[in-house]
Structure formats: C-alpha cells, structure tokens
Motif scaffolding. Sequence first.
Motif, PDB file in Angstrom:
ATOM      1  N   GLN A  74     -56.062  15.816 -69.546  1.00 38.89           N
ATOM      2  CA  GLN A  74     -54.741  16.084 -68.992  1.00 38.89           C
ATOM      3  C   GLN A  74     -54.328  17.508 -69.332  1.00 38.89           C
ATOM      4  O   GLN A  74     -54.759  18.068 -70.331  1.00 38.89           O
ATOM      5  CB  GLN A  74     -53.707  15.138 -69.598  1.00 38.89           C
ATOM      6  N   VAL A  75     -53.482  18.057 -68.484  1.00 33.54           N
ATOM      7  CA  VAL A  75     -52.877  19.358 -68.729  1.00 33.54           C
ATOM      8  C   VAL A  75     -51.371  19.140 -68.705  1.00 33.54           C
ATOM      9  O   VAL A  75     -50.850  18.446 -67.836  1.00 33.54           O
ATOM     10  CB  VAL A  75     -53.302  20.380 -67.649  1.00 33.54           C
ATOM     11  N   LYS A  76     -50.676  19.729 -69.688  1.00 34.80           N
ATOM     12  CA  LYS A  76     -49.224  19.573 -69.762  1.00 34.80           C
ATOM     13  C   LYS A  76     -48.550  20.929 -69.693  1.00 34.80           C
ATOM     14  O   LYS A  76     -49.112  21.941 -70.112  1.00 34.80           O
ATOM     15  CB  LYS A  76     -48.814  18.884 -71.060  1.00 34.80           C
ATOM     16  N   GLY A  77     -47.346  20.925 -69.171  1.00 29.90           N
ATOM     17  CA  GLY A  77     -46.539  22.125 -69.126  1.00 29.90           C
ATOM     18  C   GLY A  77     -45.081  21.766 -69.290  1.00 29.90           C
ATOM     19  O   GLY A  77     -44.670  20.637 -69.019  1.00 29.90           O
ATOM     20  N   GLU A  78     -44.293  22.715 -69.756  1.00 22.43           N
ATOM     21  CA  GLU A  78     -42.847  22.555 -69.916  1.00 22.43           C
ATOM     22  C   GLU A  78     -42.164  23.485 -68.928  1.00 22.43           C
ATOM     23  O   GLU A  78     -42.612  24.617 -68.719  1.00 22.43           O
ATOM     24  CB  GLU A  78     -42.424  22.933 -71.339  1.00 22.43           C
ATOM     25  N   VAL A  79     -41.094  23.007 -68.318  1.00 27.27           N
ATOM     26  CA  VAL A  79     -40.373  23.842 -67.363  1.00 27.27           C
ATOM     27  C   VAL A  79     -38.900  23.468 -67.380  1.00 27.27           C
ATOM     28  O   VAL A  79     -38.542  22.310 -67.581  1.00 27.27           O
ATOM     29  CB  VAL A  79     -40.972  23.693 -65.936  1.00 27.27           C
ATOM     30  N   THR A  80     -38.052  24.468 -67.190  1.00 31.25           N
ATOM     31  CA  THR A  80     -36.619  24.243 -67.036  1.00 31.25           C
ATOM     32  C   THR A  80     -36.253  24.626 -65.611  1.00 31.25           C
ATOM     33  O   THR A  80     -36.448  25.761 -65.196  1.00 31.25           O
ATOM     34  CB  THR A  80     -35.808  25.075 -68.055  1.00 31.25           C
ATOM     35  N   VAL A  81     -35.747  23.648 -64.886  1.00 29.12           N
ATOM     36  CA  VAL A  81     -35.343  23.841 -63.497  1.00 29.12           C
ATOM     37  C   VAL A  81     -33.863  24.173 -63.473  1.00 29.12           C
ATOM     38  O   VAL A  81     -33.064  23.498 -64.133  1.00 29.12           O
ATOM     39  CB  VAL A  81     -35.641  22.564 -62.672  1.00 29.12           C
ATOM     40  N   GLU A  82     -33.504  25.206 -62.725  1.00 29.26           N
ATOM     41  CA  GLU A  82     -32.109  25.620 -62.623  1.00 29.26           C
ATOM     42  C   GLU A  82     -31.624  25.456 -61.195  1.00 29.26           C
ATOM     43  O   GLU A  82     -32.383  25.667 -60.244  1.00 29.26           O
ATOM     44  CB  GLU A  82     -31.974  27.078 -63.065  1.00 29.26           C
ATOM     45  N   LYS A  83     -30.383  25.119 -61.044  1.00 31.19           N
ATOM     46  CA  LYS A  83     -29.797  24.953 -59.717  1.00 31.19           C
ATOM     47  C   LYS A  83     -29.839  26.282 -58.964  1.00 31.19           C
ATOM     48  O   LYS A  83     -29.504  27.330 -59.505  1.00 31.19           O
ATOM     49  CB  LYS A  83     -28.345  24.474 -59.841  1.00 31.19           C
ATOM     50  N   GLY A  84     -30.295  26.228 -57.718  1.00 38.02           N
ATOM     51  CA  GLY A  84     -30.324  27.412 -56.871  1.00 38.02           C
ATOM     52  C   GLY A  84     -31.539  28.292 -57.059  1.00 38.02           C
ATOM     53  O   GLY A  84     -31.693  29.285 -56.359  1.00 38.02           O
ATOM     54  N   GLY A  85     -32.440  27.943 -57.953  1.00 34.21           N
ATOM     55  CA  GLY A  85     -33.632  28.754 -58.175  1.00 34.21           C
ATOM     56  C   GLY A  85     -34.898  27.972 -57.875  1.00 34.21           C
ATOM     57  O   GLY A  85     -34.858  26.773 -57.603  1.00 34.21           O
ATOM     58  N   VAL A  86     -36.026  28.659 -57.923  1.00 32.86           N
ATOM     59  CA  VAL A  86     -37.330  28.024 -57.755  1.00 32.86           C
ATOM     60  C   VAL A  86     -38.190  28.451 -58.939  1.00 32.86           C
ATOM     61  O   VAL A  86     -38.377  29.640 -59.171  1.00 32.86           O
ATOM     62  CB  VAL A  86     -38.017  28.431 -56.434  1.00 32.86           C
ATOM     63  N   LYS A  87     -38.677  27.477 -59.697  1.00 35.55           N
ATOM     64  CA  LYS A  87     -39.573  27.731 -60.820  1.00 35.55           C
ATOM     65  C   LYS A  87     -40.995  27.382 -60.395  1.00 35.55           C
ATOM     66  O   LYS A  87     -41.217  26.367 -59.736  1.00 35.55           O
ATOM     67  CB  LYS A  87     -39.208  26.874 -62.030  1.00 35.55           C
ATOM     68  N   THR A  88     -41.943  28.206 -60.791  1.00 42.91           N
ATOM     69  CA  THR A  88     -43.352  27.949 -60.518  1.00 42.91           C
ATOM     70  C   THR A  88     -44.052  27.704 -61.847  1.00 42.91           C
ATOM     71  O   THR A  88     -43.911  28.489 -62.778  1.00 42.91           O
ATOM     72  CB  THR A  88     -43.998  29.140 -59.792  1.00 42.91           C
TER      73      THR A  88
END
Length: 174
Positions: free
Chosen positions: A150-164
């Motif tokens: 498995q591969v894991k990642g952490e991300v914070t999604v913000e309103k109005g933006g796009v995270k890759t």
Amino acid sequence: MKQDRIFTIVMGSVLGLSLLATDASFTTLSEAAPSAKVTPSGDGIAVEYSDEDGAKSVLTLPLHKAGAVRYFSAGVGAEERQVKYPPFPLKLIFVAGPKAYLSRVAVTIADKKGTVKLEVPAAQVTGPWLYVDLPAGAYTVTATREGQAQVKGEVTVEKGGVKTLYLRWKNGTS
C-alpha cells in the motif's frame, strides 16, 4: 554529427499556435485544451474533442457517487491528460517508479478521526488520475495495487481549491 532542428512559433488569428519544423513537417496545436463538464444527468463527465477538420466528438467518463462524494477516473493517453476537467477539490495521481502511470488501484480515503469517507474499487480507477469531490478537511489516502504494498498520503483539501496528491510506488513491483 547530430543535426539540430529549428522550430518557429507561428501565431495566427484563426489557426492558433503552430510549430513549424525546418523539414516542412507541421503540427497544429489547439488554442485551448479540450474541456469537460458534468453531464446534465449528473452520471458522467462529458469531454468534447475537435478533430483537425473541426468535427466534434464527445467521450463520456463515468461519474461515480458514494454517499455525498462524487469521483471519476481519467488520464488515459495524452489526449485525456490535456483536458481541462471540472475543479474537483482532490486529484490523485498513481505512479510506479520514476514515470509509469498506473490504473486499477483501489483507494480508501479517511478523515483524521479514521472514519472512512470513500472506498473506490480498483475496477473504477480506469486511468492514472482520480478526481474526488470531497468537502474541506484533512484526509489520509491509502492506495493499493493488487498483490503489492500500500501507498499512503496525507492531504488537506480546502474549499475553492484543487489539491494534487501523487501516490508513488518506488518501482513497478513494490
């Protein structure tokens, strides 16, 4: 002796940008990338292409829904990677080694409390990109390839933006 090729950028009001090589080969580039939008029924992403003669064709990608979360997979081939897709807040890209794109990856997304918000079966990840319409928040993304780590990642999604978020296996086998 290696021969250098010279390219000239030509801009025309109707033709857009073109690259012209000294050996007279000619490639036309469109002014804008093909665009995609959610279908009126809400069950697909319609991608409209134009060929060299201006004829239009539409490719429809399935738009899946799990609870309130929508998602779709794309990025198969150079044409799909040039499309301007709807701005879903999270874009996952699956890669093995330094360059190889992957598909058929199962994905689980959980919030910081560990509550699973989305489980995507590998069969629904038909391309190396997975767009997810998640609400703002912090998430742990786990991707699994059949028979591999498995591969894991952490991300914070913000309103109005796009995270890759790139999820990368170090090589093709682990």
